[in-house]
Design an enzyme around this catalytic site. Sequence first.
Site, short mmCIF file in Angstrom:
data_model
loop_
_atom_site.label_atom_id
_atom_site.label_comp_id
_atom_site.label_asym_id
_atom_site.label_seq_id
_atom_site.Cartn_x
_atom_site.Cartn_y
_atom_site.Cartn_z
N GLU A 195 0.82 -1.20 -0.46
CA GLU A 195 0.62 0.21 0.19
C GLU A 195 0.93 1.31 0.16
O GLU A 195 0.77 2.38 1.02
CB GLU A 195 -0.94 -0.19 1.52
CG GLU A 195 -1.67 -0.77 0.91
CD GLU A 195 -2.95 -0.88 2.05
OE1 GLU A 195 -3.34 -0.27 2.78
OE2 GLU A 195 -3.38 -1.81 2.82
N GLU A 384 -4.96 -8.46 0.50
CA GLU A 384 -5.67 -8.49 2.12
C GLU A 384 -7.52 -8.20 1.50
O GLU A 384 -7.62 -7.17 0.55
CB GLU A 384 -5.40 -6.48 2.67
CG GLU A 384 -4.02 -7.04 2.80
CD GLU A 384 -3.44 -5.70 3.88
OE1 GLU A 384 -4.53 -4.74 4.16
OE2 GLU A 384 -2.76 -5.64 3.89
O1 IFM Z 1 -4.23 -3.01 9.24
C1 IFM Z 1 -4.10 -2.67 7.89
C2 IFM Z 1 -3.19 -3.00 6.95
O2 IFM Z 1 -1.82 -2.51 7.52
C3 IFM Z 1 -3.07 -2.42 5.56
N1 IFM Z 1 -4.10 -2.69 5.26
C4 IFM Z 1 -5.28 -2.30 5.55
C5 IFM Z 1 -5.64 -3.02 6.78
C6 IFM Z 1 -6.57 -2.13 7.99
O3 IFM Z 1 -6.58 -0.87 8.38
#
Ligand code: IFM
Length: 478
Positions: A195, A384
Amino acid sequence: MTRRRLAEASLGLGMAGLAAMNRAAADAPRPERQFPAGFRWGVATSAYQIEGANRTDGRGACIWDTFCAQPGKIRDGSDGAVACDHYHRYREDVALMKAMGVTAYRFSIGWPRLFPDGTGRPNEAGFAFYDRLVDELLAHGIEPFPTLYHWDLPQALQDRGGWQARDTALAFADYAAAVAARLGDRASRFFTLNEILTFLEQGYGTGRFAPGLALPRAELNQARHHAVLAHGLAVQAMRAAAPRAVEIGPAENMTTALPAVETADNVRAAERATRDMNAPYLTVMMEGRYTDAWLAEQGADAPRFTPEELAAIASPVDFVGLNIYTPGAFVQAADTAPGYAVLPMPASYPRMASTWLTFGPETLYWAPRHVARLWGAKAIYITENGTSAADQPAPDGTVYDLDRVMFLRQYLTQLRRATAEGVPVRGYFAWSVLDNFEWADGYATRFGLCHVDYATQKRTPKLSAAFYRDLIARNALA
Ligand code: IFM
Protein backbone atom coordinates in the site's frame (compact mmCIF):
# COMPACT_ATOMS: atom_id res chain seq x y z
CA MET A 1 -2.86 -32.19 23.86
CA THR A 2 -0.57 -31.05 21.07
CA ARG A 3 -0.50 -27.39 20.06
CA ARG A 4 -2.19 -28.31 16.79
CA ARG A 5 -5.02 -30.19 18.48
CA LEU A 6 -5.50 -27.29 20.87
CA ALA A 7 -5.84 -24.93 17.94
CA GLU A 8 -8.32 -27.26 16.24
CA ALA A 9 -10.33 -27.66 19.39
CA SER A 10 -10.50 -23.93 19.93
CA LEU A 11 -11.97 -23.50 16.44
CA GLY A 12 -15.25 -24.39 18.05
CA LEU A 13 -15.68 -28.09 17.25
CA GLY A 14 -18.39 -29.40 19.54
CA MET A 15 -20.28 -26.14 19.89
CA ALA A 16 -23.77 -26.53 18.50
CA GLY A 17 -23.70 -23.71 15.97
CA LEU A 18 -20.26 -24.40 14.62
CA ALA A 19 -20.85 -28.15 14.54
CA ALA A 20 -23.75 -27.54 12.17
CA MET A 21 -21.37 -25.61 9.96
CA ASN A 22 -18.89 -28.47 10.03
CA ARG A 23 -21.56 -30.92 8.88
CA ALA A 24 -22.40 -28.56 6.04
CA ALA A 25 -18.77 -28.66 4.94
CA ALA A 26 -19.24 -32.29 3.96
CA ASP A 27 -22.06 -31.43 1.52
CA ALA A 28 -21.10 -31.35 -2.14
CA PRO A 29 -20.42 -27.76 -3.21
CA ARG A 30 -22.65 -26.32 -5.91
CA PRO A 31 -20.66 -25.74 -9.12
CA GLU A 32 -21.87 -22.15 -9.44
CA ARG A 33 -20.30 -21.35 -6.06
CA GLN A 34 -16.96 -23.05 -6.79
CA PHE A 35 -13.55 -21.32 -7.05
CA PRO A 36 -10.97 -22.56 -9.57
CA ALA A 37 -8.96 -25.68 -8.72
CA GLY A 38 -5.67 -24.79 -7.07
CA PHE A 39 -6.99 -21.41 -5.84
CA ARG A 40 -4.85 -20.30 -2.88
CA TRP A 41 -6.63 -19.42 0.33
CA GLY A 42 -4.47 -17.48 2.74
CA VAL A 43 -4.30 -15.06 5.62
CA ALA A 44 -2.17 -11.92 5.91
CA THR A 45 -0.36 -9.97 8.64
CA SER A 46 2.49 -7.48 8.95
CA ALA A 47 5.58 -7.41 11.14
CA TYR A 48 4.95 -4.27 13.18
CA GLN A 49 1.31 -5.16 13.76
CA ILE A 50 1.89 -8.61 15.27
CA GLU A 51 5.53 -9.43 16.06
CA GLY A 52 6.26 -7.35 19.16
CA ALA A 53 9.79 -8.05 20.48
CA ASN A 54 10.85 -4.71 19.09
CA ARG A 55 14.01 -4.55 21.17
CA THR A 56 14.83 -8.25 20.89
CA ASP A 57 17.77 -9.91 19.11
CA GLY A 58 19.26 -6.71 17.79
CA ARG A 59 16.21 -5.21 16.04
CA GLY A 60 16.66 -1.51 15.28
CA ALA A 61 14.03 1.17 15.80
CA CYS A 62 11.52 1.99 13.07
CA ILE A 63 9.44 5.07 12.38
CA TRP A 64 6.40 3.52 14.08
CA ASP A 65 8.36 3.03 17.34
CA THR A 66 9.21 6.72 17.23
CA PHE A 67 5.73 7.84 16.18
CA CYS A 68 3.93 5.82 18.86
CA ALA A 69 6.12 7.35 21.55
CA GLN A 70 4.70 10.79 20.73
CA PRO A 71 1.67 11.61 22.92
CA GLY A 72 -1.67 11.76 21.12
CA LYS A 73 -0.63 9.94 17.96
CA ILE A 74 -2.23 6.57 18.74
CA ARG A 75 -5.87 6.50 19.86
CA ASP A 76 -5.27 4.30 22.93
CA GLY A 77 -1.69 5.44 23.53
CA SER A 78 -0.37 1.99 22.63
CA ASP A 79 2.46 0.77 20.41
CA GLY A 80 3.77 -2.40 18.77
CA ALA A 81 6.31 -3.24 21.47
CA VAL A 82 4.47 -6.47 22.39
CA ALA A 83 1.55 -6.60 19.94
CA CYS A 84 0.57 -10.30 19.50
CA ASP A 85 4.02 -11.46 20.61
CA HIS A 86 4.13 -13.40 17.36
CA TYR A 87 7.93 -13.29 17.43
CA HIS A 88 7.78 -15.79 20.27
CA ARG A 89 4.43 -17.46 19.46
CA TYR A 90 4.80 -17.97 15.72
CA ARG A 91 4.52 -21.76 16.06
CA GLU A 92 1.15 -21.47 17.79
CA ASP A 93 0.02 -19.03 15.08
CA VAL A 94 1.09 -21.32 12.26
CA ALA A 95 -0.85 -24.13 13.96
CA LEU A 96 -3.94 -21.87 14.03
CA MET A 97 -3.55 -21.26 10.30
CA LYS A 98 -3.17 -24.95 9.68
CA ALA A 99 -6.35 -25.66 11.65
CA MET A 100 -8.20 -23.22 9.40
CA GLY A 101 -6.87 -25.04 6.35
CA VAL A 102 -5.08 -22.07 4.81
CA THR A 103 -2.48 -22.92 2.19
CA ALA A 104 -0.73 -19.54 1.97
CA TYR A 105 0.50 -16.97 4.48
CA ARG A 106 1.39 -13.41 3.58
CA PHE A 107 3.58 -11.82 6.26
CA SER A 108 6.01 -8.93 6.15
CA ILE A 109 9.70 -8.92 6.88
CA GLY A 110 10.77 -6.31 9.43
CA TRP A 111 13.42 -4.24 7.66
CA PRO A 112 14.82 -2.96 11.01
CA ARG A 113 15.13 -6.55 12.22
CA LEU A 114 17.44 -7.41 9.33
CA PHE A 115 19.25 -4.08 8.97
CA PRO A 116 18.95 -2.17 12.25
CA ASP A 117 20.50 0.91 10.61
CA GLY A 118 18.58 0.47 7.37
CA THR A 119 21.74 -0.27 5.40
CA GLY A 120 25.14 -1.81 6.05
CA ARG A 121 25.50 -4.16 8.99
CA PRO A 122 23.08 -7.14 8.67
CA ASN A 123 21.61 -8.62 11.83
CA GLU A 124 21.91 -12.41 11.62
CA ALA A 125 19.42 -12.98 14.46
CA GLY A 126 16.78 -11.17 12.43
CA PHE A 127 17.38 -13.33 9.37
CA ALA A 128 17.28 -16.42 11.60
CA PHE A 129 13.76 -15.53 12.80
CA TYR A 130 12.39 -15.48 9.25
CA ASP A 131 14.24 -18.72 8.51
CA ARG A 132 12.41 -20.32 11.44
CA LEU A 133 9.05 -18.90 10.37
CA VAL A 134 9.41 -20.00 6.74
CA ASP A 135 10.54 -23.48 7.78
CA GLU A 136 7.60 -23.81 10.16
CA LEU A 137 5.16 -22.78 7.43
CA LEU A 138 6.60 -25.22 4.92
CA ALA A 139 6.51 -28.01 7.50
CA HIS A 140 2.74 -27.37 7.75
CA GLY A 141 2.19 -27.23 4.01
CA ILE A 142 1.62 -23.47 3.99
CA GLU A 143 3.28 -21.44 1.24
CA PRO A 144 5.16 -18.36 2.51
CA PHE A 145 4.41 -15.10 0.66
CA PRO A 146 6.79 -12.54 2.20
CA THR A 147 6.18 -8.81 1.78
CA LEU A 148 9.32 -6.68 1.91
CA TYR A 149 7.87 -3.45 3.27
CA HIS A 150 4.82 -2.94 5.42
CA TRP A 151 5.56 0.55 6.71
CA ASP A 152 8.28 -0.11 9.33
CA LEU A 153 10.98 2.09 7.80
CA PRO A 154 14.17 1.93 9.88
CA GLN A 155 14.33 5.15 11.89
CA ALA A 156 17.95 5.59 10.81
CA LEU A 157 16.75 5.97 7.21
CA GLN A 158 14.06 8.45 8.16
CA ASP A 159 16.79 10.43 9.92
CA ARG A 160 18.60 10.50 6.58
CA GLY A 161 15.55 11.79 4.69
CA GLY A 162 13.04 8.90 4.65
CA TRP A 163 11.00 8.46 1.47
CA GLN A 164 11.78 12.07 0.55
CA ALA A 165 15.32 10.87 -0.22
CA ARG A 166 16.15 8.95 -3.40
CA ASP A 167 18.76 6.97 -1.43
CA THR A 168 15.93 5.25 0.46
CA ALA A 169 14.84 3.60 -2.80
CA LEU A 170 18.39 2.33 -3.33
CA ALA A 171 18.62 1.10 0.27
CA PHE A 172 15.33 -0.73 -0.19
CA ALA A 173 16.60 -2.52 -3.29
CA ASP A 174 19.72 -3.67 -1.39
CA TYR A 175 17.63 -4.91 1.52
CA ALA A 176 15.18 -6.67 -0.84
CA ALA A 177 18.07 -8.41 -2.59
CA ALA A 178 19.39 -9.66 0.77
CA VAL A 179 15.97 -11.13 1.59
CA ALA A 180 15.64 -12.79 -1.82
CA ALA A 181 19.13 -14.28 -1.48
CA ARG A 182 18.31 -15.69 1.95
CA LEU A 183 14.70 -16.86 1.56
CA GLY A 184 14.51 -17.35 -2.20
CA ASP A 185 15.45 -21.03 -1.88
CA ARG A 186 12.21 -21.66 0.03
CA ALA A 187 9.83 -18.80 -0.83
CA SER A 188 8.83 -18.52 -4.49
CA ARG A 189 6.61 -15.45 -4.42
CA PHE A 190 7.36 -12.04 -2.91
CA PHE A 191 5.51 -8.75 -2.64
CA THR A 192 7.55 -5.54 -2.70
CA LEU A 193 5.83 -2.67 -0.87
CA ASN A 194 2.46 -2.79 0.83
CA GLU A 195 0.00 0.00 0.00
CA ILE A 196 2.32 2.72 -1.22
CA LEU A 197 -0.76 4.91 -1.49
CA THR A 198 -1.59 4.58 2.22
CA PHE A 199 1.82 5.03 3.76
CA LEU A 200 2.57 8.03 1.54
CA GLU A 201 -0.80 9.78 1.85
CA GLN A 202 -1.17 9.14 5.58
CA GLY A 203 2.47 9.28 6.66
CA TYR A 204 3.75 12.11 4.47
CA GLY A 205 0.51 13.80 3.37
CA THR A 206 -1.86 14.07 6.34
CA GLY A 207 0.59 13.13 9.09
CA ARG A 208 -1.89 10.68 10.65
CA PHE A 209 0.61 7.81 10.31
CA ALA A 210 4.35 7.57 10.93
CA PRO A 211 6.52 9.54 10.42
CA GLY A 212 3.75 12.12 10.93
CA LEU A 213 4.69 14.57 8.18
CA ALA A 214 2.41 16.83 6.18
CA LEU A 215 4.66 17.69 3.26
CA PRO A 216 3.96 20.33 0.64
CA ARG A 217 2.66 18.84 -2.60
CA ALA A 218 5.95 18.95 -4.52
CA GLU A 219 7.81 17.10 -1.76
CA LEU A 220 4.99 14.59 -1.38
CA ASN A 221 5.14 13.89 -5.12
CA GLN A 222 8.88 13.34 -4.91
CA ALA A 223 8.40 10.90 -2.01
CA ARG A 224 5.72 9.08 -4.06
CA HIS A 225 8.16 8.84 -6.92
CA HIS A 226 10.89 7.40 -4.68
CA ALA A 227 8.51 4.74 -3.35
CA VAL A 228 7.47 3.50 -6.80
CA LEU A 229 11.12 3.63 -7.82
CA ALA A 230 11.96 1.48 -4.78
CA HIS A 231 9.44 -1.07 -6.01
CA GLY A 232 10.97 -1.23 -9.49
CA LEU A 233 14.58 -1.34 -8.32
CA ALA A 234 13.69 -4.07 -5.84
CA VAL A 235 12.07 -6.20 -8.56
CA GLN A 236 15.34 -6.08 -10.51
CA ALA A 237 17.60 -6.59 -7.50
CA MET A 238 15.60 -9.54 -6.20
CA ARG A 239 15.57 -11.34 -9.54
CA ALA A 240 19.35 -10.93 -9.69
CA ALA A 241 19.95 -12.08 -6.11
CA ALA A 242 17.54 -14.99 -5.69
CA PRO A 243 19.07 -18.47 -5.98
CA ARG A 244 16.33 -19.49 -8.45
CA ALA A 245 13.53 -17.82 -10.40
CA VAL A 246 11.05 -16.14 -8.05
CA GLU A 247 7.80 -14.33 -8.79
CA ILE A 248 7.45 -10.74 -7.64
CA GLY A 249 4.72 -8.11 -7.60
CA PRO A 250 3.37 -5.14 -5.63
CA ALA A 251 0.60 -5.22 -3.00
CA GLU A 252 -1.28 -2.00 -3.65
CA ASN A 253 -4.60 -0.66 -2.42
CA MET A 254 -5.65 0.74 -5.73
CA THR A 255 -8.39 3.34 -5.64
CA THR A 256 -11.16 1.49 -7.46
CA ALA A 257 -13.86 3.25 -9.43
CA LEU A 258 -17.11 1.30 -9.67
CA PRO A 259 -19.79 1.82 -12.30
CA ALA A 260 -22.77 3.25 -10.45
CA VAL A 261 -25.08 1.32 -12.77
CA GLU A 262 -23.56 -1.48 -14.80
CA THR A 263 -23.86 -0.26 -18.40
CA ALA A 264 -21.11 -0.67 -21.00
CA ASP A 265 -20.46 3.11 -21.00
CA ASN A 266 -20.25 3.29 -17.24
CA VAL A 267 -17.92 0.28 -17.10
CA ARG A 268 -15.55 2.00 -19.56
CA ALA A 269 -15.81 5.19 -17.51
CA ALA A 270 -14.92 3.25 -14.36
CA GLU A 271 -11.83 1.76 -16.00
CA ARG A 272 -10.70 5.19 -17.18
CA ALA A 273 -11.31 6.70 -13.74
CA THR A 274 -9.37 3.91 -12.03
CA ARG A 275 -6.38 4.54 -14.30
CA ASP A 276 -6.50 8.29 -13.60
CA MET A 277 -7.00 7.99 -9.85
CA ASN A 278 -3.94 5.78 -9.44
CA ALA A 279 -1.64 7.82 -11.69
CA PRO A 280 1.29 8.20 -9.23
CA TYR A 281 0.95 4.64 -7.92
CA LEU A 282 -0.20 1.51 -9.75
CA THR A 283 -0.64 3.28 -13.09
CA VAL A 284 2.98 4.42 -13.33
CA MET A 285 4.14 1.03 -12.02
CA MET A 286 2.24 -0.75 -14.80
CA GLU A 287 2.79 1.74 -17.63
CA GLY A 288 6.18 3.34 -16.93
CA ARG A 289 4.79 6.82 -17.39
CA TYR A 290 2.85 9.37 -15.44
CA THR A 291 -0.41 10.19 -17.19
CA ASP A 292 -0.48 13.51 -19.04
CA ALA A 293 -3.53 14.54 -17.05
CA TRP A 294 -1.79 13.95 -13.74
CA LEU A 295 1.39 15.76 -14.76
CA ALA A 296 -0.67 18.71 -15.99
CA GLU A 297 -2.63 18.78 -12.74
CA GLN A 298 0.56 18.78 -10.65
CA GLY A 299 2.19 21.51 -12.75
CA ALA A 300 5.35 22.82 -11.10
CA ASP A 301 4.82 20.35 -8.23
CA ALA A 302 5.29 17.28 -10.47
CA PRO A 303 8.13 14.98 -9.37
CA ARG A 304 11.57 15.15 -10.97
CA PHE A 305 12.32 11.91 -12.80
CA THR A 306 14.41 10.44 -15.60
CA PRO A 307 13.40 8.07 -18.42
CA GLU A 308 15.68 5.44 -16.84
CA GLU A 309 13.78 5.72 -13.57
CA LEU A 310 10.44 5.32 -15.33
CA ALA A 311 11.73 2.20 -17.06
CA ALA A 312 12.89 0.79 -13.71
CA ILE A 313 9.55 1.61 -12.06
CA ALA A 314 7.77 -0.45 -14.71
CA SER A 315 10.08 -3.48 -14.39
CA PRO A 316 7.89 -6.43 -15.43
CA VAL A 317 6.08 -8.06 -12.54
CA ASP A 318 4.71 -11.60 -12.34
CA PHE A 319 1.46 -10.66 -10.65
CA VAL A 320 -0.38 -7.74 -9.14
CA GLY A 321 -1.40 -7.85 -5.48
CA LEU A 322 -4.53 -5.89 -4.56
CA ASN A 323 -5.64 -4.96 -1.06
CA ILE A 324 -9.40 -4.55 -1.29
CA TYR A 325 -11.53 -2.80 1.30
CA THR A 326 -13.75 -0.01 0.01
CA PRO A 327 -15.04 1.33 -3.28
CA GLY A 328 -12.90 4.39 -4.03
CA ALA A 329 -15.64 6.09 -6.03
CA PHE A 330 -18.82 5.39 -7.94
CA VAL A 331 -18.76 6.91 -11.40
CA GLN A 332 -20.91 7.22 -14.49
CA ALA A 333 -20.04 8.11 -18.07
CA ALA A 334 -20.01 11.79 -18.96
CA ASP A 335 -19.86 13.56 -22.32
CA THR A 336 -17.23 16.01 -21.18
CA ALA A 337 -13.57 15.35 -20.28
CA PRO A 338 -12.35 13.20 -18.57
CA GLY A 339 -15.29 11.05 -19.71
CA TYR A 340 -16.65 10.20 -16.27
CA ALA A 341 -18.32 11.91 -13.36
CA VAL A 342 -17.63 10.96 -9.75
CA LEU A 343 -20.91 10.65 -7.89
CA PRO A 344 -21.33 11.96 -4.34
CA MET A 345 -21.41 9.26 -1.65
CA PRO A 346 -24.70 9.49 0.27
CA ALA A 347 -24.33 9.97 4.04
CA SER A 348 -26.50 6.88 4.51
CA TYR A 349 -24.14 4.59 2.53
CA PRO A 350 -23.40 1.54 4.77
CA ARG A 351 -20.14 1.39 6.71
CA MET A 352 -18.40 -1.19 8.85
CA ALA A 353 -16.98 -0.60 12.37
CA SER A 354 -14.17 1.63 11.02
CA THR A 355 -15.81 4.74 9.60
CA TRP A 356 -13.47 4.76 6.58
CA LEU A 357 -14.58 1.25 5.65
CA THR A 358 -17.61 1.71 3.40
CA PHE A 359 -19.25 -1.59 2.50
CA GLY A 360 -18.73 -2.26 -1.20
CA PRO A 361 -18.55 -5.98 -2.03
CA GLU A 362 -18.49 -5.27 -5.79
CA THR A 363 -15.03 -3.76 -5.32
CA LEU A 364 -13.75 -7.33 -5.16
CA TYR A 365 -15.16 -7.91 -8.64
CA TRP A 366 -14.26 -4.63 -10.33
CA ALA A 367 -10.75 -4.08 -8.97
CA PRO A 368 -9.19 -7.27 -10.41
CA ARG A 369 -11.26 -6.93 -13.58
CA HIS A 370 -10.03 -3.36 -14.15
CA VAL A 371 -6.42 -4.44 -13.53
CA ALA A 372 -6.74 -7.30 -16.03
CA ARG A 373 -8.40 -5.06 -18.65
CA LEU A 374 -6.26 -1.95 -18.19
CA TRP A 375 -2.87 -3.59 -17.94
CA GLY A 376 -3.30 -7.16 -19.14
CA ALA A 377 -2.28 -8.63 -15.77
CA LYS A 378 -1.88 -12.39 -16.14
CA ALA A 379 -2.06 -13.15 -12.42
CA ILE A 380 -3.65 -11.27 -9.55
CA TYR A 381 -3.67 -11.96 -5.81
CA ILE A 382 -6.09 -10.36 -3.41
CA THR A 383 -3.44 -9.57 -0.84
CA GLU A 384 -5.81 -8.21 1.82
CA ASN A 385 -9.53 -8.14 2.40
CA GLY A 386 -11.46 -8.05 5.65
CA THR A 387 -13.23 -5.81 8.09
CA SER A 388 -13.04 -4.40 11.57
CA ALA A 389 -15.95 -5.31 13.88
CA ALA A 390 -17.00 -4.57 17.44
CA ASP A 391 -16.18 -8.17 18.44
CA GLN A 392 -17.50 -8.55 21.98
CA PRO A 393 -16.81 -12.09 23.31
CA ALA A 394 -20.06 -13.80 24.41
CA PRO A 395 -20.25 -15.32 27.92
CA ASP A 396 -18.90 -18.60 26.47
CA GLY A 397 -15.85 -16.70 25.20
CA THR A 398 -16.78 -17.00 21.52
CA VAL A 399 -16.93 -13.95 19.29
CA TYR A 400 -20.02 -14.27 17.08
CA ASP A 401 -18.83 -11.76 14.49
CA LEU A 402 -21.86 -12.02 12.21
CA ASP A 403 -21.00 -8.72 10.55
CA ARG A 404 -17.55 -10.00 9.52
CA VAL A 405 -19.10 -13.24 8.22
CA MET A 406 -21.62 -11.19 6.24
CA PHE A 407 -18.84 -8.97 4.88
CA LEU A 408 -16.70 -11.91 3.77
CA ARG A 409 -19.61 -13.80 2.23
CA GLN A 410 -20.71 -10.77 0.17
CA TYR A 411 -17.20 -9.80 -0.95
CA LEU A 412 -16.28 -13.38 -1.83
CA THR A 413 -19.46 -13.77 -3.84
CA GLN A 414 -18.15 -10.94 -6.01
CA LEU A 415 -14.70 -12.52 -6.21
CA ARG A 416 -16.33 -15.72 -7.38
CA ARG A 417 -18.07 -13.72 -10.13
CA ALA A 418 -14.62 -12.46 -11.23
CA THR A 419 -13.00 -15.91 -11.34
CA ALA A 420 -16.04 -17.39 -13.13
CA GLU A 421 -15.65 -14.74 -15.84
CA GLY A 422 -12.00 -15.63 -16.27
CA VAL A 423 -10.37 -12.74 -14.39
CA PRO A 424 -7.02 -14.34 -13.47
CA VAL A 425 -7.22 -14.15 -9.66
CA ARG A 426 -4.96 -16.87 -8.24
CA GLY A 427 -5.46 -16.44 -4.52
CA TYR A 428 -7.02 -14.52 -1.64
CA PHE A 429 -5.53 -13.46 1.70
CA ALA A 430 -7.94 -12.56 4.49
CA TRP A 431 -6.88 -9.63 6.64
CA SER A 432 -6.09 -10.71 9.22
CA VAL A 433 -5.54 -14.01 10.95
CA LEU A 434 -5.25 -12.26 14.34
CA ASP A 435 -6.52 -9.05 15.90
CA ASN A 436 -3.50 -6.79 15.90
CA PHE A 437 -2.08 -3.28 16.23
CA GLU A 438 -4.26 -1.23 13.90
CA TRP A 439 -1.85 1.70 13.47
CA ALA A 440 -3.25 5.04 14.68
CA ASP A 441 -6.34 3.21 16.02
CA GLY A 442 -4.22 1.07 18.37
CA TYR A 443 -5.70 -2.19 19.64
CA ALA A 444 -9.35 -1.14 20.01
CA THR A 445 -10.03 -1.82 16.33
CA ARG A 446 -10.07 -5.54 15.62
CA PHE A 447 -9.64 -7.08 12.17
CA GLY A 448 -8.81 -10.69 13.11
CA LEU A 449 -10.46 -13.99 12.30
CA CYS A 450 -9.05 -14.95 15.69
CA HIS A 451 -9.63 -12.87 18.80
CA VAL A 452 -6.54 -11.92 20.80
CA ASP A 453 -6.81 -11.26 24.52
CA TYR A 454 -3.86 -8.90 24.84
CA ALA A 455 -3.61 -9.42 28.62
CA THR A 456 -2.99 -13.16 28.24
CA GLN A 457 -2.12 -13.47 24.52
CA LYS A 458 -4.81 -16.13 24.25
CA ARG A 459 -6.02 -16.61 20.67
CA THR A 460 -9.67 -17.64 20.16
CA PRO A 461 -11.03 -18.27 16.68
CA LYS A 462 -14.16 -16.26 15.98
CA LEU A 463 -17.21 -17.42 14.05
CA SER A 464 -15.59 -15.93 10.93
CA ALA A 465 -12.66 -18.36 11.32
CA ALA A 466 -15.14 -21.26 11.12
CA PHE A 467 -16.78 -19.62 8.09
CA TYR A 468 -13.39 -19.29 6.40
CA ARG A 469 -12.35 -22.83 7.23
CA ASP A 470 -15.58 -24.17 5.78
CA LEU A 471 -15.10 -22.13 2.61
CA ILE A 472 -11.53 -23.38 2.19
CA ALA A 473 -12.60 -26.98 2.75
CA ARG A 474 -15.18 -26.69 -0.04
CA ASN A 475 -13.14 -24.31 -2.24
CA ALA A 476 -16.58 -22.84 -2.70
CA LEU A 477 -19.13 -20.61 -1.08
CA ALA A 478 -21.90 -22.59 0.62
O1 IFM B 1 -4.21 -3.06 9.11
C1 IFM B 1 -4.19 -2.53 7.84
C2 IFM B 1 -3.00 -3.07 7.06
O2 IFM B 1 -1.80 -2.84 7.71
C3 IFM B 1 -2.93 -2.41 5.70
N1 IFM B 1 -4.19 -2.53 5.01
C4 IFM B 1 -5.38 -2.14 5.74
C5 IFM B 1 -5.43 -2.85 7.07
C6 IFM B 1 -6.71 -2.44 7.83
O3 IFM B 1 -6.72 -1.08 8.07
